[in-house]
Design an enzyme around this catalytic site. Structure first.
Site, PDB file in Angstrom:
ATOM      1  N   ASP A 105       7.296  -2.476 -14.829  1.00 36.04           N
ATOM      2  CA  ASP A 105       8.100  -3.426 -15.860  1.00 36.04           C
ATOM      3  C   ASP A 105       8.901  -3.837 -14.629  1.00 36.04           C
ATOM      4  OD1 ASP A 105       7.344  -3.479 -18.582  1.00 36.04           O
ATOM      5  OD2 ASP A 105       9.367  -3.664 -19.285  1.00 36.04           O
ATOM      6  N   ARG A 164       0.350  -5.837 -13.024  1.00 35.49           N
ATOM      7  CA  ARG A 164       0.519  -7.169 -15.097  1.00 35.49           C
ATOM      8  C   ARG A 164       0.960  -8.502 -14.233  1.00 35.49           C
ATOM      9  NH1 ARG A 164       4.592  -5.046 -17.929  1.00 35.49           N
ATOM     10  NH2 ARG A 164       3.856  -4.085 -18.487  1.00 35.49           N
TER      11      ARG A 164
HETATM   12  C1  LIG Z   1       2.061  -8.140 -21.676  1.00 36.40           C
HETATM   13  C2  LIG Z   1       3.273  -8.742 -21.195  1.00 36.40           C
HETATM   14  C3  LIG Z   1       4.274  -7.545 -20.797  1.00 36.40           C
HETATM   15  C4  LIG Z   1       5.896  -8.410 -19.929  1.00 36.40           C
HETATM   16  N1  LIG Z   1       6.247  -7.540 -19.271  1.00 36.40           N
HETATM   17  C5  LIG Z   1       7.414  -8.369 -18.777  1.00 36.40           C
HETATM   18  C6  LIG Z   1       7.867  -8.411 -17.159  1.00 36.40           C
HETATM   19  O1  LIG Z   1       7.955  -6.694 -17.188  1.00 36.40           O
HETATM   20  N2  LIG Z   1       9.591  -8.810 -16.806  1.00 36.40           N
HETATM   21  C7  LIG Z   1       8.794  -9.857 -17.390  1.00 36.40           C
HETATM   22  O2  LIG Z   1       9.982 -10.795 -16.860  1.00 36.40           O
HETATM   23  N3  LIG Z   1       8.623 -10.685 -18.229  1.00 36.40           N
HETATM   24  C8  LIG Z   1       7.533 -10.146 -18.919  1.00 36.40           C
HETATM   25  N4  LIG Z   1       6.859 -10.541 -19.887  1.00 36.40           N
HETATM   26  C9  LIG Z   1       7.390 -11.670 -20.620  1.00 36.40           C
HETATM   27  C10 LIG Z   1       6.597 -13.412 -19.243  1.00 36.40           C
HETATM   28  O3  LIG Z   1       7.099 -13.276 -18.577  1.00 36.40           O
HETATM   29  C11 LIG Z   1       6.489 -14.411 -19.928  1.00 36.40           C
HETATM   30  O4  LIG Z   1       7.993 -14.217 -20.260  1.00 36.40           O
HETATM   31  C12 LIG Z   1       6.456 -14.408 -21.282  1.00 36.40           C
HETATM   32  O5  LIG Z   1       5.422 -13.440 -21.355  1.00 36.40           O
HETATM   33  C13 LIG Z   1       6.023 -15.820 -22.379  1.00 36.40           C
HETATM   34  O6  LIG Z   1       4.846 -16.500 -20.882  1.00 36.40           O
HETATM   35  P1  LIG Z   1       3.900 -16.973 -20.749  1.00 36.40           P
HETATM   36  O7  LIG Z   1       2.692 -16.883 -20.248  1.00 36.40           O
HETATM   37  O8  LIG Z   1       2.871 -16.473 -22.506  1.00 36.40           O
HETATM   38  O9  LIG Z   1       3.696 -18.481 -21.068  1.00 36.40           O
HETATM   39  P2  LIG Z   1       4.810 -19.395 -21.940  1.00 36.40           P
HETATM   40  O10 LIG Z   1       4.023 -20.807 -21.016  1.00 36.40           O
HETATM   41  O11 LIG Z   1       6.030 -19.491 -21.766  1.00 36.40           O
HETATM   42  O12 LIG Z   1       3.488 -19.271 -23.402  1.00 36.40           O
HETATM   43  C14 LIG Z   1       2.446 -20.457 -23.374  1.00 36.40           C
HETATM   44  C15 LIG Z   1       2.346 -20.200 -25.031  1.00 36.40           C
HETATM   45  O13 LIG Z   1       2.698 -18.740 -25.517  1.00 36.40           O
HETATM   46  C16 LIG Z   1       3.182 -19.261 -27.125  1.00 36.40           C
HETATM   47  N5  LIG Z   1       4.413 -18.132 -26.459  1.00 36.40           N
HETATM   48  C17 LIG Z   1       4.284 -17.609 -25.564  1.00 36.40           C
HETATM   49  N6  LIG Z   1       5.993 -17.571 -25.758  1.00 36.40           N
HETATM   50  C18 LIG Z   1       6.035 -17.134 -27.188  1.00 36.40           C
HETATM   51  C19 LIG Z   1       7.050 -16.772 -28.294  1.00 36.40           C
HETATM   52  N7  LIG Z   1       8.439 -16.199 -27.381  1.00 36.40           N
HETATM   53  N8  LIG Z   1       7.832 -17.277 -29.660  1.00 36.40           N
HETATM   54  C20 LIG Z   1       6.234 -17.485 -30.149  1.00 36.40           C
HETATM   55  N9  LIG Z   1       5.691 -18.214 -29.132  1.00 36.40           N
HETATM   56  C21 LIG Z   1       5.088 -18.049 -28.086  1.00 36.40           C
HETATM   57  C22 LIG Z   1       3.696 -20.178 -27.293  1.00 36.40           C
HETATM   58  O14 LIG Z   1       2.323 -21.275 -28.026  1.00 36.40           O
HETATM   59  C23 LIG Z   1       3.204 -21.351 -25.873  1.00 36.40           C
HETATM   60  O15 LIG Z   1       2.977 -22.207 -25.709  1.00 36.40           O
HETATM   61  C24 LIG Z   1       5.679  -9.910 -20.217  1.00 36.40           C
HETATM   62  C25 LIG Z   1       4.789 -10.368 -21.530  1.00 36.40           C
HETATM   63  C26 LIG Z   1       3.111  -9.993 -21.667  1.00 36.40           C
HETATM   64  C27 LIG Z   1       2.577 -10.290 -22.280  1.00 36.40           C
END
Ligand SMILES: Cc1cc2nc3c(=O)[nH]c(=O)nc-3n(C[C@H](O)[C@H](O)[C@H](O)COP(=O)(O)OP(=O)(O)OC[C@H]3O[C@@H](n4cnc5c(N)ncnc54)[C@H](O)[C@@H]3O)c2cc1C
Length: 308
Positions: free
Chosen positions: A132, A182
């Site tokens: 991560d 990722r």
């Molecule tokens: C597999 C995976 C691994 C990850 N690993 C890391 C890591 O190692 N380090 C790190 O900093 N971050 C990590 N993240 C978190 C990432 O940085 C984001 O904070 C998170 O994925 C939300 O961003 P988004 O790309 O979904 O886009 P966004 O623009 O935030 O969301 C797009 C849409 O997805 C939905 N959505 C997003 N989040 C939520 C929620 N919490 N609850 C409900 N609906 C939601 C909503 O409908 C939103 O409109 C990871 C995420 C994933 C999916």
């Protein structure tokens, strides 16, 4: 960054609120939206259900910034046990770890030793081992850990964050070692000096970085994984993959358990390789606050679960 997001990410750092929240049954109930349970067996059971739909799984035991070396050793030993469960389960299951959960705050060398042990075990059972990315203060050390791991164990992946201004340069620097990346938007509260304050800039950077990875994927130089729930962005990336001649199997889509589940199923049935990240463990407070911060409307679920 929105005010709601800023407040929730500040709350994530409060030990007092951590103690309060983890003692309240209704908060614990609300976390079930994003995790099937605290026990590793809960996570493995949920993964069997996803397997039936053709989805793979990435597992992570919650916890970060451990304070004594014995805790890092316990985390390493837990994952060694977990790899045995994975090998016996027949799941397409992989593990993702946070370096500070393996003692990066205490000793870089010790943390790397733990990572070597886990990456070797992961490799022995034919899985991808994920690292991560945590807050900005850890980026240089995490990149160094990744390069050292990748030299010995090719099937190790790293998370990079599109909200950081430096990520484009970091990605280019990793290309010669054929990285498995990722890409995510980024979950921490970072200052404007290092991270884009506007979501639109993060989204643009996510697209540009993904485009670069897809181009490299077509020649086998990079394995891209899109870690996002942003369906509009994913649609554009799938189109770019076709334009670059990167086949469906040359990239993956990873999402979190409980978020956009119908879309995860649809993407899978459209033929994409989809994996769901399942978290488990009792140290869920900071992680849960970050999920709330991603969508402050989620706070209503906490309120609702007070009465259900
Ligand atoms: C597999 C995976 C691994 C990850 N690993 C890391 C890591 O190692 N380090 C790190 O900093 N971050 C990590 N993240 C978190 C990432 O940085 C984001 O904070 C998170 O994925 C939300 O961003 P988004 O790309 O979904 O886009 P966004 O623009 O935030 O969301 C797009 C849409 O997805 C939905 N959505 C997003 N989040 C939520 C929620 N919490 N609850 C409900 N609906 C939601 C909503 O409908 C939103 O409109 C990871 C995420 C994933 C999916």
């Amino acid at each position: 960054m929105s005010l709601g997001r800023t407040i929730l990410l500040k709350m994530a750092d409060s030990p007092f609120l951590n103690r309060q929240a983890t003692q309240r049954a209704f908060v614990k109930r609300a976390t079930r939206r994003f995790m099937p349970g605290e026990a590793p067996e809960d996570a493995l059971r949920a993964a069997q259900m996803l397997k039936a739909e053709g989805r793979g799984t990435v597992f992570t035991k919650l916890g970060e910034n451990i304070a004594v070396p014995a805790d890092a050793e316990a985390v390493r030993d837990h994952y060694l046990w977990f790899f045995d469960q994975l090998a016996a389960s027949g799941l397409d299951g992989h593990v993702s770890v946070k370096p500070t959960q393996l003692g990066l705050d205490l000793s870089y060398d010790q943390c790397l030793d733990h990572l070597f042990v886990l990456a070797a075990r992961s490799e022995a059972i034919g899985r991808t081992f994920w690292v991560d990315m945590e807050s900005f203060a850890y980026v240089d050390r995490t990149l160094a850990l990744y390069k050292a791991l990748k030299e010995r164990h090719p099937q190790v992946g790293l998370c990079l964050q599109a909200y950081l201004r430096r990520t484009q340069a970091d990605l280019e620097a990793l290309m010669p070692i054929r990285p498995i990346i990722r890409l995510v938007k980024g979950a921490y509260a970072e200052p404007e000096t290092v991270a884009f304050p506007l979501k639109a800039d993060t989204n643009r950077n996510f697209f540009d970085l993904s485009d670069r990875m897809l181009q490299a994927a077509a020649s086998g130089q990079c394995t891209p994984v899109f870690g996002t729930h942003d369906i509009a962005l994913l649609d554009r990336l799938v189109a770019r993959a076709k334009a670059h001649g990167a086949a469906d199997r040359q990239y993956e889509i990873h999402m979190l358990y409980g978020i956009r589940d119908a879309d995860q199923r649809r993407l899978r049935s459209d033929g994409h390789c989809v994996k769901t990240l399942i978290s488990y463990g009792s140290a869920w407070y900071k992680w849960y606050l970050r999920r709330l911060a991603e969508r402050p409307a989620n706070v209503w679920f906490v309120g609702r679960s007070m009465f259900t």
